[in-house]
Design a protein around this motif. Structure first.
Motif, short mmCIF file in Angstrom:
data_model
loop_
_atom_site.label_atom_id
_atom_site.label_comp_id
_atom_site.label_asym_id
_atom_site.label_seq_id
_atom_site.Cartn_x
_atom_site.Cartn_y
_atom_site.Cartn_z
N PRO A 111 0.83 -1.21 0.00
CA PRO A 111 0.00 0.00 0.00
C PRO A 111 0.86 1.26 0.00
CG PRO A 111 -0.75 -1.56 1.64
CD PRO A 111 0.56 -2.07 1.14
N ARG A 112 0.41 2.27 -0.73
CA ARG A 112 1.10 3.55 -0.79
C ARG A 112 0.25 4.58 -0.08
NH1 ARG A 112 3.91 4.65 -6.33
NH2 ARG A 112 4.95 6.07 -4.94
N LEU A 113 0.90 5.53 0.57
CA LEU A 113 0.21 6.59 1.30
C LEU A 113 0.06 7.81 0.42
CD1 LEU A 113 -0.99 7.73 3.90
CD2 LEU A 113 1.32 8.39 4.58
N PRO B 299 8.58 10.88 1.42
CA PRO B 299 9.27 10.48 2.65
C PRO B 299 9.61 11.69 3.52
CG PRO B 299 10.18 9.30 0.77
CD PRO B 299 9.23 10.34 0.22
N GLY B 300 9.30 11.59 4.80
CA GLY B 300 9.57 12.68 5.73
C GLY B 300 8.52 13.76 5.76
N GLU B 301 7.50 13.66 4.92
CA GLU B 301 6.44 14.65 4.82
C GLU B 301 5.20 14.15 5.55
OE1 GLU B 301 4.84 17.22 1.06
OE2 GLU B 301 4.73 15.04 0.82
N THR B 302 4.54 15.01 6.29
CA THR B 302 3.29 14.61 6.90
C THR B 302 2.19 14.63 5.84
OG1 THR B 302 2.58 16.85 7.48
CG2 THR B 302 3.96 15.68 9.10
N ALA C 40 -1.00 17.21 1.55
CA ALA C 40 -2.27 17.72 1.03
C ALA C 40 -2.13 19.17 0.61
CB ALA C 40 -3.37 17.56 2.07
N GLN C 41 -1.46 19.96 1.42
CA GLN C 41 -1.25 21.38 1.11
C GLN C 41 -0.40 21.53 -0.15
OE1 GLN C 41 1.17 23.58 3.97
NE2 GLN C 41 -0.20 25.34 3.74
N ARG C 42 0.67 20.75 -0.25
CA ARG C 42 1.55 20.82 -1.41
C ARG C 42 0.84 20.38 -2.68
NH1 ARG C 42 3.77 16.82 -3.69
NH2 ARG C 42 3.72 15.43 -1.88
N GLU C 43 0.13 19.25 -2.60
CA GLU C 43 -0.57 18.74 -3.78
C GLU C 43 -1.66 19.69 -4.24
OE1 GLU C 43 -0.10 16.18 -5.79
OE2 GLU C 43 1.49 15.12 -4.74
#
Length: 143
Positions: free
Chosen positions: A5-7, A42-45, A50-53
């Motif tokens: 599974p990918r997050l 990796p390393g991102e909450t 969500a904000q970046r995307e």
């Protein structure tokens, strides 16, 4: 074939009686309308993802407020083997800023009336209406 599974994270943005959706370019939901979002790096909450995307796909920046729920996206082939498995963290976002324009992994982005989403008048990703209604309830409880 994806076996692990990918997050991912999706930005849920509801303003008044409208909701922001993006039309996906890529699988697994190519051509469908859903919340802007994508992979968590990796390393991102998931909040930060969500904000970046949201910014990458729509040109809008917004404040990630809280986690709403998780959405499983699991697709199988004809033999029952898992082709795709994503766990999407739905993130409530508020206070959008910027000019809306589709970019990156989406072919279009637009605000839609809440009743239209509830009526199912668009080809949508799974659970869009349910996640939207959860966001509306959270915003009403906070307001």
């Amino acid at each position: 074939m994806t076996t692990i599974p990918r997050l991912g994270a999706i930005a849920v943005l509801v303003e008044g009686d409208r909701v922001l959706l993006a039309q996906r370019k890529k699988t697994p939901d190519a051509g469908l309308w859903g919340f802007p979002g994508g992979h968590v790096e990796p390393g991102e909450t998931a909040l930060a993802a969500a904000q970046r995307e949201l910014l990458e796909e729509t040109g809008l920046s917004a404040e990630p407020v809280e986690y709403l729920t998780n959405v499983d996206v699991i697709r199988h082939d004809a033999d029952g083997h898992v082709l795709v498995h994503y766990l999407l963290a739905a993130v409530l976002c508020t206070a959008p800023r910027g000019t809306l324009c589709a970019a990156d992994d989406v072919s279009d982005a637009a605000w839609f009336p809440v009743p239209q989403i509830r009526a199912g008048d668009l080809p949508m990703s799974a659970q869009v209406a349910e996640v939207m209604d959860l966001a509306i309830r959270r915003l009403q409880d906070a307001g």
